[in-house]
Design a protein around this motif. Sequence first.
Motif, mmCIF file in Angstrom:
data_model
loop_
_atom_site.group_PDB
_atom_site.id
_atom_site.type_symbol
_atom_site.label_atom_id
_atom_site.label_comp_id
_atom_site.label_asym_id
_atom_site.label_seq_id
_atom_site.Cartn_x
_atom_site.Cartn_y
_atom_site.Cartn_z
ATOM 1 N N LEU A 126 -59.766 -27.060 -18.035
ATOM 2 C CA LEU A 126 -60.045 -28.385 -17.640
ATOM 3 C C LEU A 126 -61.356 -28.596 -17.997
ATOM 4 O O LEU A 126 -61.940 -29.338 -18.527
ATOM 5 C CB LEU A 126 -59.707 -28.937 -16.419
ATOM 6 N N GLU A 127 -62.286 -27.909 -17.744
ATOM 7 C CA GLU A 127 -63.910 -27.793 -17.642
ATOM 8 C C GLU A 127 -64.020 -27.709 -19.339
ATOM 9 O O GLU A 127 -64.919 -28.507 -19.861
ATOM 10 C CB GLU A 127 -64.576 -26.488 -16.997
ATOM 11 N N ARG A 128 -63.291 -26.907 -20.002
ATOM 12 C CA ARG A 128 -63.663 -26.546 -21.479
ATOM 13 C C ARG A 128 -63.345 -28.011 -22.204
ATOM 14 O O ARG A 128 -63.918 -28.735 -22.840
ATOM 15 C CB ARG A 128 -62.817 -25.695 -21.838
ATOM 16 N N GLU A 129 -62.089 -28.582 -21.684
ATOM 17 C CA GLU A 129 -61.570 -29.924 -22.132
ATOM 18 C C GLU A 129 -62.528 -31.043 -21.971
ATOM 19 O O GLU A 129 -62.988 -31.814 -23.061
ATOM 20 C CB GLU A 129 -60.176 -30.239 -21.934
ATOM 21 N N ARG A 130 -63.044 -31.136 -20.837
ATOM 22 C CA ARG A 130 -64.235 -31.952 -20.426
ATOM 23 C C ARG A 130 -65.359 -32.063 -21.211
ATOM 24 O O ARG A 130 -65.907 -32.890 -21.859
ATOM 25 C CB ARG A 130 -64.601 -31.921 -19.061
ATOM 26 N N ARG A 131 -65.875 -30.561 -21.380
ATOM 27 C CA ARG A 131 -67.048 -30.390 -22.309
ATOM 28 C C ARG A 131 -66.954 -30.981 -23.896
ATOM 29 O O ARG A 131 -67.673 -31.681 -24.318
ATOM 30 C CB ARG A 131 -67.448 -29.136 -22.307
ATOM 31 N N VAL A 132 -65.678 -30.589 -24.282
ATOM 32 C CA VAL A 132 -65.501 -31.172 -25.563
ATOM 33 C C VAL A 132 -65.268 -32.585 -25.786
ATOM 34 O O VAL A 132 -65.903 -33.407 -26.843
ATOM 35 C CB VAL A 132 -64.012 -30.433 -26.001
ATOM 36 N N LEU A 133 -64.853 -33.375 -24.785
ATOM 37 C CA LEU A 133 -64.594 -34.887 -24.799
ATOM 38 C C LEU A 133 -66.215 -35.367 -24.676
ATOM 39 O O LEU A 133 -66.611 -36.282 -25.240
ATOM 40 C CB LEU A 133 -63.812 -35.293 -23.671
ATOM 41 N N GLU A 134 -67.025 -34.617 -23.741
ATOM 42 C CA GLU A 134 -68.472 -35.191 -23.662
ATOM 43 C C GLU A 134 -69.035 -34.844 -25.028
ATOM 44 O O GLU A 134 -69.904 -36.161 -25.378
ATOM 45 C CB GLU A 134 -69.160 -34.308 -22.726
ATOM 46 N N GLN A 135 -68.961 -33.774 -25.740
ATOM 47 C CA GLN A 135 -69.442 -33.718 -26.939
ATOM 48 C C GLN A 135 -69.145 -34.912 -28.074
ATOM 49 O O GLN A 135 -69.852 -35.248 -28.790
ATOM 50 C CB GLN A 135 -69.303 -32.120 -27.423
ATOM 51 N N SER A 136 -67.797 -34.820 -28.150
ATOM 52 C CA SER A 136 -67.271 -36.045 -28.856
ATOM 53 C C SER A 136 -67.995 -37.590 -28.644
ATOM 54 O O SER A 136 -68.357 -38.405 -29.616
ATOM 55 C CB SER A 136 -65.607 -36.171 -28.650
ATOM 56 N N VAL A 137 -68.065 -37.712 -27.386
ATOM 57 C CA VAL A 137 -68.503 -39.141 -27.263
ATOM 58 C C VAL A 137 -70.063 -39.039 -27.712
ATOM 59 O O VAL A 137 -70.569 -40.121 -28.014
ATOM 60 C CB VAL A 137 -68.346 -39.475 -25.578
ATOM 61 N N THR A 138 -70.802 -38.081 -27.301
ATOM 62 C CA THR A 138 -72.226 -37.950 -27.678
ATOM 63 C C THR A 138 -72.208 -38.146 -29.011
ATOM 64 O O THR A 138 -73.291 -38.899 -29.469
ATOM 65 C CB THR A 138 -72.668 -36.703 -27.259
ATOM 66 N N SER A 139 -71.569 -37.482 -29.937
ATOM 67 C CA SER A 139 -71.768 -37.345 -31.302
ATOM 68 C C SER A 139 -71.370 -38.835 -31.867
ATOM 69 O O SER A 139 -71.883 -39.407 -33.066
ATOM 70 C CB SER A 139 -70.987 -36.437 -32.007
ATOM 71 N N ALA A 140 -70.435 -39.268 -31.431
ATOM 72 C CA ALA A 140 -69.821 -40.958 -31.814
ATOM 73 C C ALA A 140 -71.053 -41.610 -31.604
ATOM 74 O O ALA A 140 -71.373 -42.749 -32.197
ATOM 75 C CB ALA A 140 -68.476 -41.142 -31.040
ATOM 76 N N PHE A 141 -71.530 -41.588 -30.369
ATOM 77 C CA PHE A 141 -72.849 -42.563 -30.207
ATOM 78 C C PHE A 141 -73.886 -42.454 -30.958
ATOM 79 O O PHE A 141 -74.413 -43.252 -31.404
ATOM 80 C CB PHE A 141 -73.226 -42.485 -28.592
ATOM 81 N N GLU A 142 -74.429 -41.223 -31.391
ATOM 82 C CA GLU A 142 -75.371 -40.877 -32.328
ATOM 83 C C GLU A 142 -74.991 -41.200 -33.633
ATOM 84 O O GLU A 142 -75.806 -41.730 -34.253
ATOM 85 C CB GLU A 142 -75.660 -39.294 -32.278
ATOM 86 N N TYR A 143 -73.697 -41.014 -34.225
ATOM 87 C CA TYR A 143 -73.370 -41.549 -35.336
ATOM 88 C C TYR A 143 -73.521 -43.126 -35.525
ATOM 89 O O TYR A 143 -74.225 -43.593 -36.387
ATOM 90 C CB TYR A 143 -71.846 -41.305 -35.677
ATOM 91 N N LEU A 144 -72.995 -43.904 -34.274
ATOM 92 C CA LEU A 144 -73.261 -45.495 -34.330
ATOM 93 C C LEU A 144 -74.690 -45.623 -34.304
ATOM 94 O O LEU A 144 -75.185 -46.756 -34.945
ATOM 95 C CB LEU A 144 -72.570 -45.854 -33.328
ATOM 96 N N GLN A 145 -75.382 -45.053 -33.603
ATOM 97 C CA GLN A 145 -76.823 -45.359 -33.423
ATOM 98 C C GLN A 145 -77.635 -45.183 -34.761
ATOM 99 O O GLN A 145 -78.229 -46.130 -35.182
ATOM 100 C CB GLN A 145 -77.401 -44.352 -32.388
ATOM 101 N N THR A 146 -77.332 -44.112 -35.716
ATOM 102 C CA THR A 146 -78.038 -44.009 -36.931
ATOM 103 C C THR A 146 -77.425 -44.819 -37.939
ATOM 104 O O THR A 146 -78.103 -45.414 -38.849
ATOM 105 C CB THR A 146 -77.898 -42.503 -37.597
#
Length: 191
Positions: A156-176
């Motif tokens: 579950l911890e691993r899945e949470r980290r993957v989701l956090e990374q996905s949200v962060t990368s989506a936010f950075e992509y939209l920002q650029t």
Amino acid sequence: MWCKPSRWMVSRSEDTGRKLPGFAGRHIGRCRACGEFARSSAALASRLRGERAAWLAGVPDFSLGFESDAGPAGTVGRAAAADKPASRRPRLGLRPLPVAAAVLVVAAAALVLFRSAPRAPAPTAQGRAAARAAIADLRSAPARLQGVLGEAESSLERERRVLEQSVTSAFEYLQTRLNIRIERKEAPKPL
């Protein structure tokens, strides 16, 4: 207090032709409103009976195919039917014989059902020993339970980290891509 049941009894006696019960007759004699209701009901019924013959005379004759019941002319005698009040059969209460028969049928069905249902065999000595071993295994589970929970928690911890990374990368992509600048504006000057 007796107005409502008395008026109901007056309506019932006008509809069915039954005699008015004693308590209702006494109440109608004492209560002016109920007496007026009884008189207006009787007047209405007699007026409708008088108009029924004229109304039925205006209805055309239709052949319904019941000539054997209607007579030689093919029509039912309307004058006789108009003068005769509609007879209603009284409701039949439960009779003891059909009720007893129904109870016996239900009891017999239950007996057959419970007799023919397969029963689970009694546990053997080996089955009892296996059950005791399973219970003993459940008692010793807390020692191994921490490891099982740790494995589940790590996935579950691993899945949470993957989701956090996905949200962060989506936010950075939209920002650029959108090039959005958030700036604070100064407050307007007072007039």
